[in-house]
Design an enzyme around this catalytic site. Structure first.
Site, mmCIF file in Angstrom:
data_model
loop_
_atom_site.group_PDB
_atom_site.id
_atom_site.type_symbol
_atom_site.label_atom_id
_atom_site.label_comp_id
_atom_site.label_asym_id
_atom_site.label_seq_id
_atom_site.Cartn_x
_atom_site.Cartn_y
_atom_site.Cartn_z
ATOM 1 N N ASN A 198 -15.408 11.297 2.915
ATOM 2 C CA ASN A 198 -15.928 10.044 2.364
ATOM 3 C C ASN A 198 -17.444 10.024 2.506
ATOM 4 O O ASN A 198 -17.998 10.653 3.412
ATOM 5 C CB ASN A 198 -15.339 8.858 3.139
ATOM 6 C CG ASN A 198 -15.825 7.519 2.619
ATOM 7 O OD1 ASN A 198 -15.808 7.268 1.406
ATOM 8 N ND2 ASN A 198 -16.277 6.643 3.505
ATOM 9 N N ARG A 223 -10.693 1.320 -1.617
ATOM 10 C CA ARG A 223 -9.410 0.925 -1.027
ATOM 11 C C ARG A 223 -9.336 1.512 0.362
ATOM 12 O O ARG A 223 -9.721 2.674 0.578
ATOM 13 C CB ARG A 223 -8.223 1.495 -1.820
ATOM 14 C CG ARG A 223 -8.131 1.074 -3.242
ATOM 15 C CD ARG A 223 -7.932 -0.397 -3.451
ATOM 16 N NE ARG A 223 -6.726 -0.935 -2.861
ATOM 17 C CZ ARG A 223 -6.469 -2.244 -2.754
ATOM 18 N NH1 ARG A 223 -7.362 -3.113 -3.165
ATOM 19 N NH2 ARG A 223 -5.350 -2.675 -2.222
ATOM 20 N N ARG A 228 0.807 -1.225 0.000
ATOM 21 C CA ARG A 228 0.000 0.000 0.000
ATOM 22 C C ARG A 228 0.835 1.268 0.000
ATOM 23 O O ARG A 228 0.445 2.285 -0.555
ATOM 24 C CB ARG A 228 -0.875 0.048 1.262
ATOM 25 C CG ARG A 228 -2.087 -0.823 1.189
ATOM 26 C CD ARG A 228 -2.931 -0.638 2.441
ATOM 27 N NE ARG A 228 -3.711 -1.821 2.679
ATOM 28 C CZ ARG A 228 -4.879 -2.085 2.085
ATOM 29 N NH1 ARG A 228 -5.391 -1.219 1.243
ATOM 30 N NH2 ARG A 228 -5.520 -3.190 2.350
ATOM 31 N N GLU A 264 -27.666 10.033 -1.292
ATOM 32 C CA GLU A 264 -26.230 10.329 -1.440
ATOM 33 C C GLU A 264 -26.002 11.441 -2.462
ATOM 34 O O GLU A 264 -25.194 12.349 -2.247
ATOM 35 C CB GLU A 264 -25.469 9.066 -1.870
ATOM 36 C CG GLU A 264 -25.448 7.972 -0.826
ATOM 37 C CD GLU A 264 -24.587 6.782 -1.243
ATOM 38 O OE1 GLU A 264 -23.484 6.982 -1.766
ATOM 39 O OE2 GLU A 264 -25.033 5.642 -1.043
ATOM 40 N N HIS A 267 -20.571 7.227 3.005
ATOM 41 C CA HIS A 267 -20.821 5.831 3.386
ATOM 42 C C HIS A 267 -22.332 5.599 3.359
ATOM 43 O O HIS A 267 -23.091 6.415 3.878
ATOM 44 C CB HIS A 267 -20.263 5.574 4.789
ATOM 45 C CG HIS A 267 -20.451 4.160 5.227
ATOM 46 N ND1 HIS A 267 -19.707 3.118 4.701
ATOM 47 C CD2 HIS A 267 -21.309 3.595 6.110
ATOM 48 C CE1 HIS A 267 -20.103 1.983 5.256
ATOM 49 N NE2 HIS A 267 -21.076 2.239 6.110
HETATM 50 C C1 GAR Z 1 -21.925 4.464 -2.909
HETATM 51 O O1 GAR Z 1 -23.132 3.926 -2.435
HETATM 52 C C2 GAR Z 1 -21.012 4.806 -1.744
HETATM 53 O O2 GAR Z 1 -21.716 5.274 -0.618
HETATM 54 C C3 GAR Z 1 -20.358 3.480 -1.474
HETATM 55 O O3 GAR Z 1 -20.108 2.945 -2.744
HETATM 56 C C4 GAR Z 1 -21.112 3.417 -3.654
HETATM 57 C C5 GAR Z 1 -20.395 3.979 -4.860
HETATM 58 O O4 GAR Z 1 -21.317 4.298 -5.861
HETATM 59 N N1 GAR Z 1 -19.172 3.639 -0.714
HETATM 60 C C6 GAR Z 1 -18.793 2.787 0.235
HETATM 61 O O5 GAR Z 1 -19.394 1.789 0.516
HETATM 62 C C7 GAR Z 1 -17.489 3.166 0.935
HETATM 63 N N2 GAR Z 1 -17.396 2.502 2.192
HETATM 64 P P1 GAR Z 1 -20.929 5.308 -7.026
HETATM 65 O O6 GAR Z 1 -19.616 4.789 -7.632
HETATM 66 O O7 GAR Z 1 -22.053 5.175 -7.992
HETATM 67 O O8 GAR Z 1 -20.786 6.661 -6.441
#
Ligand code: GAR
Length: 221
Positions: free
Chosen positions: A113, A97, A71, A180, A115
């Protein structure tokens, strides 16, 4: 919004389809938005988000997480890419990641971020299935400053929806994704405009306005 004196140079990090990235690019297309998207960076060559960003006229880059023997080197390259573009804020949008404390601390309070759960509940994966299994009546999404512990860190904004009796993991995921897309541009605007300060785990408004201190969205449900 009036045109801000300075628009914060912002990078979006992606791994996949990039629907949150698209919502952020659309918000930042407004000259009055306090962040400009300087670059979209993927850790996976050919991530669909890259093509969408390029089509929107945004610079793209790939820093492949593979082939560096660990990493640390990957994160050094990522950090170099960000600094070479004078990036000030880093936004994780479906970036799958885990970042080490070295990287997280270098970008402390400048790395955010999203979530798909109401943190601190349901850190990690399969958040929608777990919220259903636990019988939650409210579910949603959280934007937070990143800290070394996964899915932890001071909460900037949350959006919630009601869980319906006939919800499945898929229907819930779709409605939370809608939350989101509304929430992330609002949260980034708050960070980029310098309206926030972090006190321990609390994120507070610097200006003493009467506005909601922690935006909660309950879109038409
Ligand atoms: C989203 O739902 C985001 O909240 C999640 O991945 C998806 C990405 O969608 N993220 C996580 O789970 C991080 N822990 P997108 O590529 O369409 O934005």
């Amino acid at each position: 919004m009036s045109v801000p004196a300075v628009r914060r140079r912002t990078a979006i990090l992606v791994s996949g389809r990039g629907s949150n990235m698209t919502a952020l690019l659309e918000a930042a297309a407004d000259p009055a938005y306090p962040a400009e998207i300087s670059v979209v960076i993927a850790n996976k060559p050919g991530a669909p988000a890259l093509e969408k960003a390029a089509a929107a006229g945004v610079a793209t880059a790939t820093v492949d997480h593979r082939g560096h023997g660990g990493r640390q080197r990957f994160e050094e390259l990522l950090d170099e890419e960000l600094r070479s573009r004078d990036v000030e804020l880093v936004v994780l949008a479906g970036f799958m990641r885990i970042l080490t404390p070295w990287f997280v601390e270098r970008w402390n309070d400048r790395l955010i971020n999203i979530h798909p759960a109401l943190l601190p509940s349901f850190k990690g994966l399969d958040t929608h299935a777990r919220a259903l299994a636990e019988g939650c009546k409210l579910h949603g999404a959280t934007v937070h400053f990143v800290r070394p512990e996964m899915d932890a860190g001071p909460i900037i904004a949350q959006g919630a929806i009601a869980v319906r009796d006939d919800d499945t993991e898929e229907t819930l995921a779709a409605r939370v994704l809608g939350v989101e897309h509304a929430l992330y541009p609002r949260a980034l605007a708050l960070v980029a405009s310098g309206e926030l300060r972090v006190e321990g785990m609390r994120v507070l408004r610097t200006s003493g306005t009467a506005a909601d201190p922690a935006p909660l969205l309950v879109p038409g449900d």
